[in-house]
Design a protein around this motif. Structure first.
Motif, PDB file in Angstrom:
ATOM      1  N   VAL A   1       0.830  -1.206   0.000  1.00  0.00           N
ATOM      2  CA  VAL A   1       0.000   0.000   0.000  1.00  0.00           C
ATOM      3  C   VAL A   1       0.866   1.259   0.000  1.00  0.00           C
ATOM      4  CG1 VAL A   1      -1.703   1.349   1.283  1.00  0.00           C
ATOM      5  CG2 VAL A   1      -1.960  -1.134   1.093  1.00  0.00           C
ATOM      6  N   SER A   2       1.901   1.281   0.835  1.00  0.00           N
ATOM      7  CA  SER A   2       2.766   2.464   0.879  1.00  0.00           C
ATOM      8  C   SER A   2       3.555   2.612  -0.422  1.00  0.00           C
ATOM      9  CB  SER A   2       3.721   2.394   2.075  1.00  0.00           C
ATOM     10  OG  SER A   2       4.586   1.282   1.965  1.00  0.00           O
ATOM     11  N   LEU A   3       3.950   1.481  -1.038  1.00  0.00           N
ATOM     12  CA  LEU A   3       4.621   1.552  -2.338  1.00  0.00           C
ATOM     13  C   LEU A   3       3.683   2.149  -3.373  1.00  0.00           C
ATOM     14  CD1 LEU A   3       7.004   0.804  -4.264  1.00  0.00           C
ATOM     15  CD2 LEU A   3       5.810  -1.376  -4.653  1.00  0.00           C
ATOM     16  N   ARG A   4       2.447   1.693  -3.374  1.00  0.00           N
ATOM     17  CA  ARG A   4       1.472   2.198  -4.343  1.00  0.00           C
ATOM     18  C   ARG A   4       1.232   3.692  -4.155  1.00  0.00           C
ATOM     19  NH1 ARG A   4      -3.984  -0.397  -6.724  1.00  0.00           N
ATOM     20  NH2 ARG A   4      -5.025   1.522  -7.366  1.00  0.00           N
ATOM     21  N   GLU A   5       1.171   4.138  -2.926  1.00  0.00           N
ATOM     22  CA  GLU A   5       0.884   5.551  -2.654  1.00  0.00           C
ATOM     23  C   GLU A   5       1.958   6.477  -3.202  1.00  0.00           C
ATOM     24  OE1 GLU A   5       0.367   5.574   1.554  1.00  0.00           O
ATOM     25  OE2 GLU A   5      -1.774   5.039   1.449  1.00  0.00           O
ATOM     26  N   ARG A   6       3.195   5.995  -3.305  1.00  0.00           N
ATOM     27  CA  ARG A   6       4.272   6.853  -3.810  1.00  0.00           C
ATOM     28  C   ARG A   6       4.684   6.495  -5.244  1.00  0.00           C
ATOM     29  NH1 ARG A   6       9.235   4.195  -3.278  1.00  0.00           N
ATOM     30  NH2 ARG A   6       9.277   2.400  -1.870  1.00  0.00           N
ATOM     31  N   SER A   7       3.853   5.707  -5.917  1.00  0.00           N
ATOM     32  CA  SER A   7       4.156   5.270  -7.277  1.00  0.00           C
ATOM     33  C   SER A   7       3.121   5.807  -8.260  1.00  0.00           C
ATOM     34  CB  SER A   7       4.168   3.733  -7.354  1.00  0.00           C
ATOM     35  OG  SER A   7       5.139   3.183  -6.498  1.00  0.00           O
ATOM     36  N   TYR A   8       3.448   5.704  -9.544  1.00  0.00           N
ATOM     37  CA  TYR A   8       2.487   6.010 -10.600  1.00  0.00           C
ATOM     38  C   TYR A   8       1.763   4.712 -10.941  1.00  0.00           C
ATOM     39  CZ  TYR A   8       0.547   7.098 -15.192  1.00  0.00           C
ATOM     40  OH  TYR A   8      -0.308   7.273 -16.249  1.00  0.00           O
ATOM     41  N   VAL A   9       0.449   4.684 -10.770  1.00  0.00           N
ATOM     42  CA  VAL A   9      -0.350   3.514 -11.131  1.00  0.00           C
ATOM     43  C   VAL A   9      -0.924   3.759 -12.524  1.00  0.00           C
ATOM     44  CG1 VAL A   9      -2.311   2.059 -10.534  1.00  0.00           C
ATOM     45  CG2 VAL A   9      -0.898   3.056  -8.723  1.00  0.00           C
ATOM     46  N   THR A  10      -0.645   2.850 -13.452  1.00  0.00           N
ATOM     47  CA  THR A  10      -1.046   3.074 -14.841  1.00  0.00           C
ATOM     48  C   THR A  10      -2.559   3.238 -14.952  1.00  0.00           C
ATOM     49  OG1 THR A  10      -1.057   0.672 -15.237  1.00  0.00           O
ATOM     50  CG2 THR A  10       0.946   1.879 -15.794  1.00  0.00           C
ATOM     51  N   LYS A  11      -2.966   4.133 -15.829  1.00  0.00           N
ATOM     52  CA  LYS A  11      -4.379   4.488 -15.952  1.00  0.00           C
ATOM     53  C   LYS A  11      -5.161   3.485 -16.800  1.00  0.00           C
ATOM     54  CE  LYS A  11      -3.870   8.404 -13.696  1.00  0.00           C
ATOM     55  NZ  LYS A  11      -2.454   8.253 -13.303  1.00  0.00           N
TER      56      LYS A  11
END
Length: 224
Positions: free
Chosen positions: A136-146
């Protein structure tokens, strides 16, 4: 238009989008077909009868031949037949920098595929949680593809991210170094239950020796 190939009146062949470069090599040999290379979550919904809108185009036809991860094929098992697993592919972290492993991401800008609509996103989330810790913390600071993880190479080339989750075959295609996760995903072909004889012929070719050679050239492991 990217990801839509062929003739509208042809056999409808909807495949998970990470095969787009294979399809470009095979399309001329498939006969009269309409081929889509969209995210697998979208393809699965089309099997279920949902429409897809791309710009001003509404695609309201259902596929005759589908390629999806086995778990997604199983979710629509009442709508398909003749399922066969045919290739295997490793999830990797493509990178422009030196990495020790997939956990070595502190301070880096990362592109993650969305686990809500892409099997590769689900696989990487599982790997990261098992091996590295808090996804979750990795996702919060990453770009999640649209839309699809095929956004990743452009982001990497433009310096917007340092690394991104892709399939091994795509890292090879795009010329990126990569760090393996050790986790592999499979793809299955299946016919939909409303498909006809022409669809069977297309699927037979997709499982043929000629098709196998193209898949293997791009680094897929053939398992059919």
């Amino acid at each position: 238009m990217h990801d839509i190939y062929g003739n509208l009146s042809g056999v409808k062949v909807f495949v998970a989008g990470n095969q787009w470069f294979v399809i470009e090599d095979l399309i001329s040999k498939l006969g009269k077909v309409l081929v889509e290379t969209l995210p697998p979550g979208v393809v699965m919904k089309q099997v279920m009868g949902e429409q897809v809108k791309i710009g001003n185009l509404v695609i309201d036809v259902k596929p005759d031949v589908v390629s999806l991860p086995p778990s997604m094929i199983n979710q629509v098992s009442d709508l398909v037949k003749n399922k066969i697993d045919y290739v295997e592919n490793e999830v990797v972290l493509a990178t422009n920098v030196q990495l020790k492993d997939v956990c070595d991401l502190m301070g880096l800008k990362i592109a993650l595929p969305n686990p809500e609509n892409e099997g590769i996103g689900q696989i990487f989330r599982e790997v990261y949680e098992e091996t590295c810790g808090d996804y979750v913390s990795l996702r919060e600071r990453s770009y999640v593809t649209k839309v699809h993880h095929r956004e990743t190479p452009k982001l990497m080339r433009e310096g917007m991210v340092d690394a991104g989750v892709v399939w091994k075959t795509e890292a090879i295609k795009w010329g990126f170094r990569s760090v393996g996760t050790g986790r592999k995903g499979k793809l299955s072909f299946a016919l939909t239950k409303w498909s006809g004889k022409e669809a069977e012929e297309v699927m037979n070719f997709l499982l043929s020796e000629d098709s196998k050679k193209v898949y293997e050239r791009y680094g897929f492991k053939w398992i059919a």
